[in-house]
Design an enzyme around this catalytic site. Structure first.
Site, short mmCIF file in Angstrom:
data_model
loop_
_atom_site.label_atom_id
_atom_site.label_comp_id
_atom_site.label_asym_id
_atom_site.label_seq_id
_atom_site.Cartn_x
_atom_site.Cartn_y
_atom_site.Cartn_z
N CYS A 14 25.79 45.69 42.46
CA CYS A 14 26.60 46.88 42.72
C CYS A 14 25.80 48.14 42.39
CB CYS A 14 27.87 46.85 41.90
SG CYS A 14 27.56 46.99 40.16
N LYS A 56 39.32 34.81 35.30
CA LYS A 56 39.32 34.19 36.64
C LYS A 56 37.99 34.56 37.27
CE LYS A 56 39.69 34.51 40.57
NZ LYS A 56 38.52 34.15 41.43
N SER A 93 34.89 43.91 45.02
CA SER A 93 34.80 44.84 46.15
C SER A 93 35.94 45.86 46.12
CB SER A 93 34.82 44.05 47.46
OG SER A 93 36.04 43.32 47.54
N GLU A 120 28.98 49.18 52.52
CA GLU A 120 28.18 48.42 51.55
C GLU A 120 27.73 47.12 52.25
OE1 GLU A 120 30.27 46.47 48.24
OE2 GLU A 120 28.65 47.09 46.92
N GLU A 126 34.96 32.11 42.58
CA GLU A 126 34.98 30.69 42.97
C GLU A 126 33.67 30.29 43.66
OE1 GLU A 126 36.53 33.26 44.15
OE2 GLU A 126 37.40 32.97 46.16
N ARG A 127 32.77 31.28 43.89
CA ARG A 127 31.54 30.92 44.60
C ARG A 127 30.46 30.39 43.66
NH1 ARG A 127 30.97 36.28 48.13
NH2 ARG A 127 33.17 36.72 47.91
P1 NAD Z 1 35.29 40.16 45.86
O1 NAD Z 1 36.09 41.40 45.80
O2 NAD Z 1 35.28 39.37 47.11
O3 NAD Z 1 35.79 39.13 44.71
C1 NAD Z 1 35.93 39.55 43.37
C2 NAD Z 1 37.01 38.70 42.72
O4 NAD Z 1 38.26 38.93 43.39
C3 NAD Z 1 36.74 37.21 42.79
O5 NAD Z 1 37.10 36.63 41.56
C4 NAD Z 1 37.64 36.74 43.92
O6 NAD Z 1 38.10 35.41 43.76
C5 NAD Z 1 38.81 37.70 43.86
N1 NAD Z 1 39.41 37.94 45.18
C6 NAD Z 1 38.77 37.89 46.38
N2 NAD Z 1 39.64 38.17 47.37
C7 NAD Z 1 40.83 38.42 46.78
C8 NAD Z 1 42.11 38.79 47.29
N3 NAD Z 1 42.32 38.95 48.60
N4 NAD Z 1 43.11 38.98 46.42
C9 NAD Z 1 42.91 38.82 45.10
N5 NAD Z 1 41.71 38.47 44.56
C10 NAD Z 1 40.68 38.28 45.39
O7 NAD Z 1 33.80 40.55 45.41
P2 NAD Z 1 32.51 39.65 45.40
O8 NAD Z 1 32.08 39.43 46.82
O9 NAD Z 1 32.69 38.48 44.54
O10 NAD Z 1 31.47 40.62 44.67
C11 NAD Z 1 30.75 41.61 45.33
C12 NAD Z 1 31.43 42.94 45.25
O11 NAD Z 1 31.63 43.29 43.89
C13 NAD Z 1 30.60 44.07 45.83
O12 NAD Z 1 31.44 44.94 46.53
C14 NAD Z 1 30.01 44.76 44.60
O13 NAD Z 1 29.66 46.10 44.78
C15 NAD Z 1 31.14 44.61 43.65
N6 NAD Z 1 30.69 44.75 42.28
C16 NAD Z 1 31.00 45.89 41.63
C17 NAD Z 1 30.57 46.08 40.34
C18 NAD Z 1 30.90 47.35 39.60
O14 NAD Z 1 30.68 47.38 38.40
N7 NAD Z 1 31.42 48.38 40.24
C19 NAD Z 1 29.82 45.09 39.69
C20 NAD Z 1 29.54 43.92 40.38
C21 NAD Z 1 29.99 43.76 41.69
#
Ligand code: NAD
Length: 498
Positions: free
Chosen positions: A280, A172, A225, A382, A175-176
């Protein structure tokens, strides 16, 4: 406007129900609509994965690996097209997109070693006529949920390894920016992967909740996140699933008074402003030990920030593109406003940047704050944008205390010529990935990736040896073949070699 479908059982599936707009962040235009899977569409993917599993788990590991060899070649042949797709929806520069893809391909290379990785352990004659071995068996249908900021690399952390371990996978993606992820998955099908072994379901929270709730899905890998990581970890483990959930970060770079300043500044520029800070592992805090190094840093870095080449990510030769969405841009600007209101010294302000010809793009220029203190939201949160904060401290011990007190513990680094200081830092810092004069210490594919504290929920890190452990279940088998015509009497004491 084009419609971005799902990939289920080897076919593109339009799906029913809602859609979400996908933007080109450099222009601000909406360029496509992505399908948001409803539960019926998700179930098609789960059913396809479940049906493919019995044959796939019994396919020899060497055959699975051969598909990965062909996949690696296809990824390399399509490098430019993939980079263009990434850049058009994420906004990062083409060079950065190619870099992300290359790091992803390293994980495919690791997966090519499947026959070696999955050998297990064997002991002959553990008792009379008894041999024992430990088998690494697949978990079953497993799923991955990935973030927007690495639409190629992070999915490649997951499914190549899961698949060569014999699992069937449902991805999954974010979606962006889903187009490059879908394109890459289709390349794996082209490489000869049987239908249903990899399925891509686009969607949002509803699709994720469907994966959490589905009893057929045995394990979840998440990267995103921290609040969502924590949610998926607690909801998934509550249902008996295996979960690894990697979360957000606030990565500090410590500058010791003896650091090679020119090299440290170059490293900080790339690590803070590369990919517009949407990594990240981005460095968002420079912790300067002493005012002298802090003043010298400001003097050297300000002109470099002002000289950043910023524009449409899809053009070549730039340092930085836009943020991913208008909402991300507004959030970053909001943090800069808050930093000013809370009393930090705004040295370079990126809020008013306008890129000629791309006036509607989601741009924020490189931003620098000095005199930041740990109570400010620009320090605690962050930001995920091109904002570097300087915190001044009096000693290495204070720098380490600051880092250890932060809720996140993904990456960190130290710039120094002092081996003793570097060794102390590596030993005592409460962070999962540490660099010594290396600003982005992202482990290579044969070492695993993961943070500490609220940057990771679960025990096993992503990819590499931990990835193998995550995507396999151990089975210990003890086997006896009594010598011919021998008969052993029943034994009622617990069996031992005593
Ligand atoms: P996000 O948490 O908004 O989304 C990640 C995924 O979760 C997406 O597929 C999204 O559709 C899904 N999602 C979003 N809201 C949800 C909800 N309420 N319930 C269930 N699923 C949901 O993260 P993002 O904005 O796409 O990515 C940036 C974040 O990811 C930053 O915090 C970054 O630090 C983190 N990140 C961490 C790592 C790591 O290895 N630790 C690597 C890359 C990115």
């Amino acid at each position: 406007m084009s419609h971005i479908p799902h990939l289920i059982n080897g076919e593109r599936v339009a799906g029913t129900g809602r859609t979400a707009p996908v933007f080109n962040p450099s222009t601000g235009d909406s360029t496509a609509a992505v399908g948001l899977a409803d539960r019926a569409t998700l179930q098609l993917a789960i059913d396809a994965a479940k049906a493919a599993f019995p044959a796939w788990r019994n396919t020899p590991a060497a055959k699975r690996a051969q598909i990965m060899f062909r996949f690696k070649q296809l990824l390399e042949q399509n490098e430019n097209e993939i980079a263009a797709l990434i850049s058009a929806e994420h906004g990062k520069t083409i060079e950065d997109a190619i870099g992300e893809l290359k790091r992803g391909i390293e994980n495919v290379e690791f997966a090519c070693a499947a026959p070696e990785i999955l050998k297990g352990e064997y002991s002959r004659n553990v008792g009379p006529n008894i041999d024992a071995w430990t088998d690494l068996q697949p978990v079953g249908v497993v799923a991955g949920i990935t973030p927007f900021n690495f639409p190629a690399m992070v999915p490649l952390w997951m499914y190549p390894l899961a698949i060569v371990c014999g699992n069937c996978f449902i991805l999954k993606p974010s979606e962006r920016d889903p187009s490059s992820t879908l394109f890459i998955a289709e390349l794996l099908n082209q490489a000869g992967l049987p239908k249903g072994v990899l399925n891509v379901v686009n969607g949002d929270k509803d699709a994720v909740d469907g994966l959490i709730e589905a009893p057929e899905v045995k394990a979840l890998s998440f990267v995103g996140s921290t609040p969502i990581a924590e949610y998926i970890y607690s909801e998934g483990t509550k249902r008996g699933k295996r979960v690894q959930a990697l979360g957000g970060a606030k990565n500090h770079a410590v500058l010791m008074p003896d650091a090679d300043l020119d090299n440290a500044v170059s490293a900080l520029m790339g690590a803070a402003y590369g990919s517009c800070g949407e990594r990240c592992m981005a460095i968002s805090v420079a912790v300067c030990v002493g005012d002298q190094i802090a003043d010298a840093l400001v003097e050297k870095i300000v002109p470099q920030i002002q000289a950043l080449k910023i524009g449409a990510g899809t053009s070549c030769g730039l340092d930085m593109g836009p943020l991913v969405t208008a909402a991300a841009r507004d959030k970053v600007k909001g943090y800069i406003d808050a930093g000013v209101a809370q009393g930090a010294k705004l040295v370079v302000d990126g809020r008013d940047l306008v890129v000629p010809g791309n006036e509607n793009g989601f741009f924020v220029g490189g931003t620098l704050f000095d005199q930041v203190t740990p109570d400010m939201t620009i320090y605690t949160d962050e930001i995920f944008g091109p904002v570097l904060c300087i915190v001044r401290v009096g000693s290495l011990e204070q720098a380490m205390q600051l880092i250890n007190d932060h809720e996140y513990g993904n990456g960190t680094c130290i710039f120094t010529r002092d081996g003793e200081a570097a060794r102390l830092f590596c030993d005592e810092i409460e962070v999962g990935m540490v660099g010594v004069n290396v600003p982005l210490p992202v482990p290579v594919s044969y070492h695993s990736f993961g943070g500490w504290k609220r940057s990771l929920f679960g025990d096993l890190h992503a990819y590499g040896p931990d990835g193998v452990r995550f995507y396999t279940r151990k089975k210990a088998i003890t086997q006896r073949w009594p010598a011919r015509k021998s008969h052993e009497a029943a034994q009622f004491a617990f069996p031992s070699n005593g």
